[in-house]
Design an enzyme around this catalytic site. Structure first.
Site, mmCIF file in Angstrom:
data_model
loop_
_atom_site.group_PDB
_atom_site.id
_atom_site.type_symbol
_atom_site.label_atom_id
_atom_site.label_comp_id
_atom_site.label_asym_id
_atom_site.label_seq_id
_atom_site.Cartn_x
_atom_site.Cartn_y
_atom_site.Cartn_z
ATOM 1 N N GLY A 7 -42.159 -29.549 26.699
ATOM 2 C CA GLY A 7 -43.408 -30.088 26.155
ATOM 3 C C GLY A 7 -44.320 -28.916 25.850
ATOM 4 C CE LYS A 178 -57.716 -35.815 35.733
ATOM 5 N NZ LYS A 178 -58.055 -35.218 34.441
ATOM 6 C CB THR A 235 -61.853 -34.924 34.641
ATOM 7 O OG1 THR A 235 -60.799 -34.196 35.274
ATOM 8 C CG2 THR A 235 -61.370 -35.322 33.294
ATOM 9 C CG ASN A 243 -59.079 -38.493 29.869
ATOM 10 O OD1 ASN A 243 -58.625 -39.565 29.494
ATOM 11 N ND2 ASN A 243 -58.301 -37.467 30.174
ATOM 12 C CD GLU A 263 -51.586 -38.877 29.605
ATOM 13 O OE1 GLU A 263 -51.429 -40.033 29.194
ATOM 14 O OE2 GLU A 263 -50.635 -38.112 29.833
#
Ligand SMILES: NC(=O)C1=CN([C@@H]2O[C@H](COP(=O)(O)OP(=O)(O)OC[C@H]3O[C@@H](n4cnc5c(N)ncnc54)[C@H](O)[C@@H]3O)[C@@H](O)[C@H]2O)C=CC1
Ligand SMILES: O=C(CO)COP(=O)(O)O
Length: 313
Positions: A7, A178, A235, A243, A263
């Protein structure tokens, strides 16, 4: 231990850069025509110790494979390539819950590759920070203590410090959940509701994280560690977070690039379904799921959350 990262997005590339300070690393991606600078990680030139390839059989000759794919892509990837992956040590970095199977990456891996050793690498770490060699501390979770210890040592560098855990469920849930709360925090800030409201949503969001994780077998101390509270703090407080920025765009009514990996959006929907199955109330996650789909206005979402029946903390 020979290492390949599967990836070649922002995080896979950043991990390859970090681990290349210890020795050779293979970085596999579907499309690698960009040469030595990945557009997903701008401004970072891959060092010579990183071999970039689009040849999966070649990459999977390594014994330890770091899976740096988005959570919603992992299931299909494992199904397509299980023959190359089974029997290896597979370390997931994905922070999400699969929307169709309602499980985290570790169970996806275990069911597709039953002979693999499964581990999770998670915690507060922006790809750009890791690639720049800034100090970072993460959690390496593996149910097998011996294998976990070996991975902890093999994947640590002088600026990438890994703490070991055997609570794979707790570690991966912290990282997935989260992201949902970061969307909520971003929404609050985008809508101009203020720092106090953000603190409230983070704290009550953390209560939802710990409640659901406990129901799924996580240890409480894992949620208060790097993979849970640590990553939640990062985050929910930084515009580096995709996010958070997605939530900010919702709150401010701005456009957002749909090609960006966020996500928390699909994971909020997965969590809402999981919570319904478990008869667990997670009002913030449920509201994030609706906000992310444009099914409720920010004003109505906040009104709903603020006017729920008063309760004990
Ligand atoms: N970017 C970051 O700062 C961090 C990301 N993570 C997590 O790492 C995971 C990956 O995120 P990023 O690398 O940032 O995303 P990204 O959007 O930068 O890259 C995702 C990569 O996955 C590839 N991909 C998608 N589907 C694929 C498939 N079926 N087969 C092969 N490759 C496929 C894409 O081509 C792309 O290169 C996410 O779960 C994220 O939450 C974890 C820590 C930090
Ligand atoms: O997981 C991350 C930091 O630990 C990256 O967060 P975002 O996916 O929101 O950018």
């Amino acid at each position: 231990m020979s290492i390949a990262v599967l990836g070649a997005g922002a995080f896979g590339s950043a991990l390859a850069v970090a681990l290349a300070t210890r020795g050779p690393v293979t970085l596999w991606g579907r499309s690698t025509g960009w040469g030595r600078e990945n557009p997903r990680l701008p401004g970072v030139t891959l060092p010579d110790a990183v071999t970039v390839t689009g040849d999966l059989p070649q990459a999977t000759r390594a014994d330890t494979l770091l899976l740096a794919l988005p959570a919603q892509k992992l299931g299909a990837f494992l199904a397509d390539h299980a023959a190359h992956l089974d029997g290896k040590t597979l370390v997931s970095t994905a922070k999400g819950i699969d929307l169709t199977r309602l499980t985290g990456p570790s169970r996806l891996i275990a069911s597709a590759c039953p002979a693999a050793t499964v581990a999770v690498l998670t915690g507060p770490s922006f790809a750009a920070d890791i690639a720049r060699g800034l100090p970072t501390a993460l959690t390496l979770a593996c149910a097998d203590p011996g294998r976990g210890k070996a991975l902890q040592h093999a994947l640590s560098t002088p600026v990438l410090r890994l703490y070991r855990s055997s609570d794979v469920t707790g570690a991966e849930l912290g990282g997935a959940l989260k992201n949902v709360i970061a969307i909520a925090a971003g929404t609050v800030m985008g809508a101009g509701l203020g720092d106090s409201a953000r603190a409230a949503i983070i704290t009550r969001g953390f209560a939802e994280m710990t409640r659901l994780s406990a129901r799924l077998g996580a240890r409480p101390e894992t949620l208060t560690g790097l993979s849970g509270l640590g990553d939640l703090m990062l985050t929910c407080s930084s515009v580096q977070s995709r996010n958070f920025r997605f939530g900010h765009a919702i709150g401010s009514g701005s456009d957002f690039d749909s090609g960006t990996t966020v996500e928390g959006a699909a994971t909020a929907r997965a969590v809402t379904r999981l919570a319904a199955e478990l008869d667990e109330e997670l009002p913030i996650a449920a509201m994030v799921a609706r906000l992310a789909q444009g099914a409720v206005s920010v004003e109505n979402a906040m009104e709903h959350l603020m006017n729920r029946p008063l309760k004990e903390e």
